[in-house]
Design an enzyme around this catalytic site. Structure first.
Site, PDB file in Angstrom:
ATOM      1  N   ASP A  78      23.526  72.524  56.523  1.00 48.70           N
ATOM      2  CA  ASP A  78      24.367  73.260  55.584  1.00 48.70           C
ATOM      3  C   ASP A  78      25.787  72.700  55.668  1.00 48.70           C
ATOM      4  OD1 ASP A  78      25.136  75.051  53.650  1.00 48.70           O
ATOM      5  OD2 ASP A  78      24.827  76.842  54.837  1.00 48.70           O
ATOM      6  N   ASP A  98      32.680  75.738  57.435  1.00 45.88           N
ATOM      7  CA  ASP A  98      32.774  76.849  56.492  1.00 45.88           C
ATOM      8  C   ASP A  98      33.836  77.816  56.989  1.00 45.88           C
ATOM      9  OD1 ASP A  98      30.777  75.709  55.033  1.00 45.88           O
ATOM     10  OD2 ASP A  98      29.346  77.352  55.257  1.00 45.88           O
ATOM     11  N   ARG A 104      32.268  69.570  48.090  1.00 43.26           N
ATOM     12  CA  ARG A 104      32.978  70.606  48.860  1.00 43.26           C
ATOM     13  C   ARG A 104      34.048  69.989  49.769  1.00 43.26           C
ATOM     14  NH1 ARG A 104      28.242  74.939  50.676  1.00 43.26           N
ATOM     15  NH2 ARG A 104      27.355  75.222  48.600  1.00 43.26           N
TER      16      ARG A 104
END
Length: 361
Positions: free
Chosen positions: A192, A196, A249
């Site tokens: 992933d 984050d 991202r």
């Protein structure tokens, strides 16, 4: 293990905190080094429990890093009862060479400087308590297979670590965590996100990291439905990172303001560079975009997320698309002073300085 952490360990050794007797002798000079020069050293120490057994902490052998340099950007701001980010300063220095010790150290209450030596094999995301410095020794300190999780944690420095093959996120800064400095690391192979920053986290700096062929490099806010926790938070500085053939991202942002993206090198980013969505506010300046078809999304939103706001200035675009801008954004200088490098110098500076092995751990 308290209820504030979302993960549990396997077999546990006896707690280290609260078990030391008057026989404990700690001789430390654990203070942050200034600038970018050599770090301070600590003297060896001995730890003895009241039953005469060792605590299991590994002495540093007389020379160990607390941290290299000092944080800048949002991690340096005096806010939320924390005056900048100092990590484990003032606490003992330990060396982790295996997973059992490493997991014990990051779950210890109180300040601690944790030197990572060699490869640590872990799984899932493992909780890190407040007031820790996690710093790799030399140029090959690796955390493989799992990642670090910050749940209502604060004042943590992560430096000089090679994060490889995380089965989820490599670093997850979540649940109101604040004053986290992620610096001079390398991220590759995470299933992933590499980093984050979500669920009301705040005052985070991500600097001088190498995102090496990563897929999802950095997410700021995890969901379009997270306005209640994220509006007014997610203040993040992202600078001098090498987004090296990473796909997307860099970061993707919802709600946070300001997010300050400056002096980064974007190279061959297949999907896009930065995406500001759901009324986030991002300042993108002094970066170098090379072979990036969509350097910046904002007014059009991205995927299912609504539009955000973005200001771009002093960037260089080589064989890249047009940066999309919209609205106005709170200026980062409202919170901290910073020195902007020229965008033309960014590829050389970032290639030379980002990633592991550039600092002495």
């Amino acid at each position: 293990m308290t209820g504030t952490f979302s993960v549990r360990r396997g077999t546990r050794r006896r707690p280290l905190v609260g078990m030391l007797s008057g026989a404990l002798v700690v001789a430390l000079t654990a203070v942050l080094a200034t600038g970018t020069g050599p770090v301070q050293a600590t003297t060896p120490f001995t730890d003895t429990l009241s039953d005469g057994n060792s605590t299991g902490w590994s002495p540093s052998g007389g020379s160990s890093a607390v941290a290299v340099g000092q944080p800048d950007g949002f991690a340096s701001v005096n806010a939320l009862g924390q005056n900048g980010t100092t990590g484990g300063v003032g606490g003992p220095t330990v060396t982790a060479t295996n997973a059992n010790d490493f997991l014990e150290y990051i779950d210890t209450i109180g300040p601690l400087v944790i030197r990572v030596q060699g490869t640590i094999q872990i799984s899932s995301k493992q909780g890190v308590r407040p007031n820790k410095t996690i710093i790799g020794v030399g140029s090959n300190a690796t955390i493989n297979g799992g990642g670090l999780d910050f749940y209502r944690s604060y004042n943590v420095i992560v430096q000089n670590i090679n994060f490889t093959n995380a089965e989820d996120d490599a670093v997850n800064v979540g649940q109101e965590s604040h004053h986290i400095w992620i610096d001079h690391n390398r991220f590759t192979g995470a299933v992933d996100g590499s980093v984050d920053i979500v669920r009301g986290a705040d005052y985070v700096t991500v600097s001088w990291n190498h995102f090496d062929h990563a897929d999802k490099s950095m997410l700021i806010s995890h969901s379009d439905g997270a306005a209640s926790t994220d509006v007014g938070h997610l203040k993040v500085s992202i600078h001098h990172n090498f987004f090296d053939n990473s796909r997307q991202r860099h970061p993707r942002i919802r709600f946070g303001e300001p997010v300050h993206v400056y002096n980064n090198y974007f190279l061959n980013n297949e999907l896009y560079g930065v995406a500001s969505t759901e009324n986030a506010g991002v300042v993108v300046e002094g970066n170098y975009f090379e072979n990036v078809p969509f350097p910046l999304f904002s007014a059009s939103g991205y995927a299912d997320s609504g539009p955000g706001r973005a200001v771009q200035r002093n960037n260089i675009f080589v064989n890249s698309g047009v940066a999309e801008t919209a609205g106005s954004v709170v200026e980062p200088r409202t919170y901290y002073a910073y020195q902007l490098d020229s965008a033309a110098s960014v590829p050389g500076t970032v290639r030379a300085g980002a990633g592991i092995g550039r600092i002495t751990g």
